[in-house]
Scaffold this motif. Structure first.
Motif, PDB file in Angstrom:
ATOM      1  N   TRP A   1      -2.710  36.113   2.657  1.00  0.00           N
ATOM      2  CA  TRP A   1      -2.220  37.299   3.353  1.00  0.00           C
ATOM      3  C   TRP A   1      -3.311  38.358   3.429  1.00  0.00           C
ATOM      4  N   MET A   2      -3.972  38.630   2.304  1.00  0.00           N
ATOM      5  CA  MET A   2      -5.004  39.660   2.325  1.00  0.00           C
ATOM      6  C   MET A   2      -6.158  39.234   3.232  1.00  0.00           C
ATOM      7  N   GLY A   3      -6.458  37.932   3.228  1.00  0.00           N
ATOM      8  CA  GLY A   3      -7.467  37.427   4.145  1.00  0.00           C
ATOM      9  C   GLY A   3      -7.041  37.595   5.584  1.00  0.00           C
ATOM     10  N   ALA A   4      -5.752  37.383   5.867  1.00  0.00           N
ATOM     11  CA  ALA A   4      -5.247  37.534   7.232  1.00  0.00           C
ATOM     12  C   ALA A   4      -5.366  38.977   7.696  1.00  0.00           C
ATOM     13  N   TYR A   5      -4.994  39.934   6.826  1.00  0.00           N
ATOM     14  CA  TYR A   5      -5.123  41.343   7.197  1.00  0.00           C
ATOM     15  C   TYR A   5      -6.588  41.679   7.486  1.00  0.00           C
ATOM     16  N   SER A   6      -7.470  41.219   6.602  1.00  0.00           N
ATOM     17  CA  SER A   6      -8.884  41.512   6.762  1.00  0.00           C
ATOM     18  C   SER A   6      -9.461  40.829   7.997  1.00  0.00           C
ATOM     19  N   PHE A   7      -8.989  39.630   8.296  1.00  0.00           N
ATOM     20  CA  PHE A   7      -9.428  38.904   9.487  1.00  0.00           C
ATOM     21  C   PHE A   7      -9.056  39.693  10.742  1.00  0.00           C
ATOM     22  N   ALA A   8      -7.826  40.204  10.779  1.00  0.00           N
ATOM     23  CA  ALA A   8      -7.419  41.050  11.905  1.00  0.00           C
ATOM     24  C   ALA A   8      -8.277  42.306  11.969  1.00  0.00           C
ATOM     25  N   LEU A   9      -8.562  42.901  10.808  1.00  0.00           N
ATOM     26  CA  LEU A   9      -9.400  44.097  10.768  1.00  0.00           C
ATOM     27  C   LEU A   9     -10.790  43.801  11.317  1.00  0.00           C
ATOM     28  N   ALA A  10     -11.338  42.628  10.975  1.00  0.00           N
ATOM     29  CA  ALA A  10     -12.656  42.245  11.477  1.00  0.00           C
ATOM     30  C   ALA A  10     -12.642  42.128  12.999  1.00  0.00           C
TER      31      ALA A  10
ATOM     32  N   ALA B   1      -4.357  32.258   6.231  1.00  0.00           N
ATOM     33  CA  ALA B   1      -5.472  33.191   6.114  1.00  0.00           C
ATOM     34  C   ALA B   1      -6.124  33.505   7.444  1.00  0.00           C
ATOM     35  N   SER B   2      -6.108  32.571   8.374  1.00  0.00           N
ATOM     36  CA  SER B   2      -6.686  32.864   9.690  1.00  0.00           C
ATOM     37  C   SER B   2      -5.605  33.036  10.750  1.00  0.00           C
ATOM     38  N   ALA B   3      -4.631  32.131  10.797  1.00  0.00           N
ATOM     39  CA  ALA B   3      -3.558  32.265  11.799  1.00  0.00           C
ATOM     40  C   ALA B   3      -2.772  33.551  11.592  1.00  0.00           C
ATOM     41  N   GLY B   4      -2.667  33.991  10.353  1.00  0.00           N
ATOM     42  CA  GLY B   4      -1.992  35.260  10.094  1.00  0.00           C
ATOM     43  C   GLY B   4      -2.729  36.440  10.695  1.00  0.00           C
ATOM     44  N   GLY B   5      -4.045  36.344  10.822  1.00  0.00           N
ATOM     45  CA  GLY B   5      -4.809  37.424  11.419  1.00  0.00           C
ATOM     46  C   GLY B   5      -4.548  37.564  12.904  1.00  0.00           C
ATOM     47  N   THR B   6      -4.551  36.440  13.623  1.00  0.00           N
ATOM     48  CA  THR B   6      -4.275  36.514  15.060  1.00  0.00           C
ATOM     49  C   THR B   6      -2.816  36.845  15.323  1.00  0.00           C
TER      50      THR B   6
END
Length: 868
Positions: free
Chosen positions: A633-642, A463-468
């Motif tokens: 996954w959805m958290g990762a996308y949103s984390f990147a968006l943030a 959820a977080s590493a997927g964002g970066t």
């Protein structure tokens, strides 16, 4: 009667501007791209929705206000078009095309999902538009892409979830003999478009950042099939690394072997609770103590509990050793003693166990935690004299916020005002913008969007590493920090014994290594990043972390709220080091609010947000839920968006900020239609299996085919598609049957219809049936597993959906590429260093030596002192 909306004013947060204030979007889209437009509007953009005569086709998708079919009363349209403006144009008419061009002349982005070739025929194709408007970003959404063998195929949410592999991860346990007696289940609802919309949204902001310094617009292309096909979890890399398939299970992770028991437990009043035993040492003791407090005999011996060894496993992938699990049997007995409202899941959480209620989506809108975070807002519909509750926010920011906006527009409501630009507080393109500032080129031969950006990366889990991961793919330098005592989840989909050569010869699953530096899932989650080891709890480690903060643009983390504060690296401390720092944290429930310290992994977030309860056969069947950590996954996308939105805001204004993001909150946001149905109609969500809940279609389901666990999804939305199906099936009697003569009749007789279709498909090859139906104009798709997608899907090959990257120890392997094609600043998953995921501490010499100027002796001494 509308449900009573209570408590939304529980907290009073300052209204902050959206990060995209001043950005103008022209939207020419249906359900394929409306979610992306909603996201951009929520971030503050002025989204002008261009509707064809009679209105967007999504105005005809239910549910409807008071169940009256009215294009102004579609709750689907309300949900996905909040905050937008509407103008009605007939692009078949030259005068309206000229008006459209005038709108584009003032726009930053064109978001469109028109049929293939339609805009080109009017001289409005992406190539022509980017030549005429060089700064315009044209973002196009298609089912399968505009090129390739399936580019003319038809799709729907169901068909995308089937072909993309999601469905083969989701469903019910097999029968005791191991054969599946129920089809895979499509998670509800509209998730194919949510997945594509999230990834397109972040790519659009990356393009805006690139445009700010260069002045260059570009073309973005999103094939929904590609976006969905890489939004599963362990199945993809398990197949790639070891040729191992996974098996779907009821409301828990699909995995290589069936685990002993479901992880959801039934309450005495017929509701469900996620009550996972967990994998940490001491979890069995915690359960024993909880049951003992309630005077219930556990029958457990905590001394015999299995304790994980070696590296940290990805949730849902740890070893399964027992045919029966006494711990989970005890959980089932314990939960069965309570009603849903009285299950002590909060006590379990306080003890450190992964428990959560399986909520129905609307129940979160009454929860004080989400009301305090302003996750919901009551939006006025003045023409109805009522207000209804919407999910409106995915995070809290100190400098920017989510824009609630007005209710969705009435058709052509803004015809008199859409030519007027809204106020803007900051430039959208730098006055000094020029192409020479594009930066160094990547392996793609073009510059990265995030050239020159550095992230101090304290993320872990997907959820977080997927964002970066996405930030690295857009060109940011990510310095991934791990502690030896708490490494990231490295153990899943391990590289095979014998390496790539062994995999290429394999005809069956092959064993994997146990080296945590060679996890395939970790490699797919962290390519392009640099890896360092650092003990921030050590005073010298904290000093080094502060120096890294000073040379970074973003600090990203995914720990439980308060961890960085306890280290002396909270937001106040960070901005003392660097005033314009961007600090983005991702947790399960968000740091602010009453649930901040809850233990949350993907299945807990799925349960809490309502995703688990939504999918499955109608009650009284148990929910099928999700077969993986979807909200990771959805958290990762949103984390990147943030991160991207905060970076764009800082690029325009010089202002950093703290963003408090939550993966569960993403789940609330995408459940908005069900929320509105409860708020406007007083109706709670009920499961529908694979039938279309709100967009009328029949047949609409998943049907058996020749072979073991082979299925095909078919969706007929109109009479022409139904007649085409009867011809392919060579069943003229179906066409002449009065029960099936109209869509309304087919909806009334779905049980009989499904039985006939299943009888026909049972003797056919799934792939052959799909191609025959598609050529006849019927949306259909094989329920593809990882083997199908990796080895047999020519459209994914044409889309170049996987990219080979080389890791230092793991070697060269394909990983999932960012699915959005960007013409001028294309993403590359290997990042600026063109490498796979880092080994533990692999880049210590680079970071501590080259960046911080330490000598080799200093680095060695610090390592000996326990700092590295």
């Amino acid at each position: 009667m509308a449900a009573k909306n209570e408590g939304v004013d529980a907290a009073d947060h300052t209204v902050r501007p959206g990060a995209l204030t001043g950005i103008r979007v022209i939207e020419l889209a249906d359900e394929q791209a409306e979610y992306c437009g909603l996201t951009l509007a929520g971030l503050g953009a002025d989204v002008v929705k261009v509707e064809s005569p009679g209105g967007s086709p999504t105005r005809r998708i239910g549910p409807f206000y008071k169940d009256q079919e009215d294009p102004e009363g579609s709750l689907f349209f309300w949900q996905y078009n909040r905050g937008k403006r509407s103008v009605e144009l007939d692009l078949n008419q030259e005068k309206d095309r000229e008006h459209f061009r005038s709108l584009l002349a003032s726009a930053d982005i064109l978001l469109e999902s028109t049929p293939k070739g339609e805009l080109d025929a009017w001289g409005l194709g992406a190539k022509e538009l980017t030549q005429q408007y060089p700064a315009l970003i044209v973002a196009r959404v298609t089912p399968f892409g505009d090129d390739g063998p399936w580019s003319d195929y038809k799709a729907s949410d169901l068909v995308h979830l089937a072909l993309g592999g999601v469905m083969m991860n989701c469903g019910y346990d097999p029968a005791p003999g191991g054969t599946y007696d129920l089809p895979p289940i499509a998670p509800q609802m509209w998730h194919a478009y949510h997945i594509a919309g999230e990834q397109l949204s972040m790519s659009i902001i990356a393009a805006l950042i690139f445009r700010f310094r260069t002045g260059m617009g570009q073309q973005l292309s999103c094939a929904i099939h590609e976006a969905v096909a890489k939004c599963t979890e362990v199945d993809l890399m398990s197949w790639i690394m070891r040729r191992s398939p996974v098996l779907r299970q009821t409301c828990r992770h699909a995995r290589e072997t069936i685990s002993p028991h479901p992880t959801i437990a039934h309450t005495k009043d017929g509701r469900w609770v996620m009550a996972s035993l967990g994998t940490r040492p001491g979890d069995l003791t915690r359960l024993h103590d909880l049951m003992d407090r309630y005077g219930i005999e556990s029958g457990l011996d905590p001394e015999k509990s299995e304790k994980p060894t070696g590296g940290r496993f990805v949730p849902g992938t740890g070893p399964v050793q027992l045919k029966r699990d006494p711990g989970m049997e005890a959980v089932q007995r314990f939960v069965r003693a309570f009603t849903y409202e009285n299950v002590p899941w909060r006590e379990a959480q306080e003890s450190g166990m992964l428990w959560a209620p399986l909520r129905k989506p609307h129940e979160n809108s009454l929860d004080p935690h989400w009301l305090e975070r302003k996750s919901y807002a009551d939006v006025e519909h003045p023409e109805l004299g009522e207000s209804f509750r919407y999910a409106t926010s995915k995070w809290i920011g100190t400098a920017t916020g989510w824009t609630v906006g007005r209710r969705a527009p009435l058709l052509n409501e803004d015809a008199a005002t859409v030519d007027t630009l809204l106020p803007n507080h900051a430039p959208v393109i730098d006055a000094k913008a020029e192409t020479s500032r594009a930066g160094a080129v990547s392996r793609r031969g073009k510059p990265f969007a995030l050239d020159g950006i550095r992230i101090l990366d304290f993320t872990w889990f997907l959820a977080s590493a997927g964002g970066t991961r996405f930030m690295s793919a857009f060109g940011a330098e990510s310095l991934k920090v791990e502690l030896k005592s708490h490494p990231d989840t490295r153990m899943a989909s391990m590289a095979p014994v014998g390496g790539r050569a062994a995999r290429e010869k394999a005809t069956a699953p092959i064993p994997g290594v146990t080296d945590p530096d060679m996890g395939g899932q970790f490699n797919n989650k962290n390519p392009g990043k640099r890896g360092i080891s650092l003990n921030v709890r050590h005073p010298k480690g904290l000093e080094i972390a502060r120096k890294l903060v000073a040379m970074s643009d973003i600090v990203a983390e995914g720990f439980s709220p308060g961890v960085l504060d306890s280290w002396g690296l909270g937001y106040d401390a960070l901005r003392e080091i660097k005033p314009d720092i961007i600090y983005v944290q991702q947790s399960g429930m968000g740091a602010q609010g009453t649930y901040g310290r809850f233990r949350t992994v993907g299945p807990i977030a799925n349960s809490f947000a309502g995703q688990s309860e939504m999918s499955g056969l109608p009650e009284p069947a148990m929910p099928a839920g999700w077969g993986y950590s979807y909200l990771d996954w959805m958290g990762a996308y949103s984390f990147a968006l943030a991160m991207l939105s905060a970076l764009f805001h800082r690029t325009r204004t010089g202002e950093g900020q703290w963003i408090d993001a939550s993966q569960t909150e993403v789940g609330l946001f995408i459940n908005g239609t069900t929320m509105l149905d409860w708020s406007a109609n007083g109706r709670a969500w009920s499961r529908t299996g694979n039938r279309s809940p709100n967009k009328a279609a029949a047949p609409h389901g998943v049907y058996p085919c020749i072979g073991t666990d082979r299925w095909i999804a078919i969706a007929c939305f109109n009479d022409a598609e139904w007649r085409a199906l009867t011809k392919i099936a060579q069943r003229p009697d179906w066409a002449s049957d009065s029960r099936f003569a109209t869509l309304a009749g087919r909806l009334l007789h779905q049980d009989a219809l499904d039985g006939l279709v299943a009888q026909w498909t049972r003797s056919g090859d799934a792939t052959g049936l799909m191609h025959a139906l598609q050529k006849a104009g019927v949306p259909a798709g094989v329920c593809q597993n990882a083997e199908d997608r990796c080895d047999n899907d020519p459209q994914l090959v044409a889309l170049e959906w996987l990219t080979e990257v080389t890791g230092t120890k793991i070697g060269t392997w394909p990983v999932a590429e960012v699915p959005i094609k960007m013409s001028e600043s294309p993403a590359y998953v290997g990042g600026r260093i063109d490498r796979g995921a880092p080994c533990y501490g692999e880049d210590n010499e680079y970071v501590y030596g080259e960046l911080l100027g330490m000598s080799s002796k200093e680095i060695k001494d610090l390592a000996d002192d326990g700092v590295f």
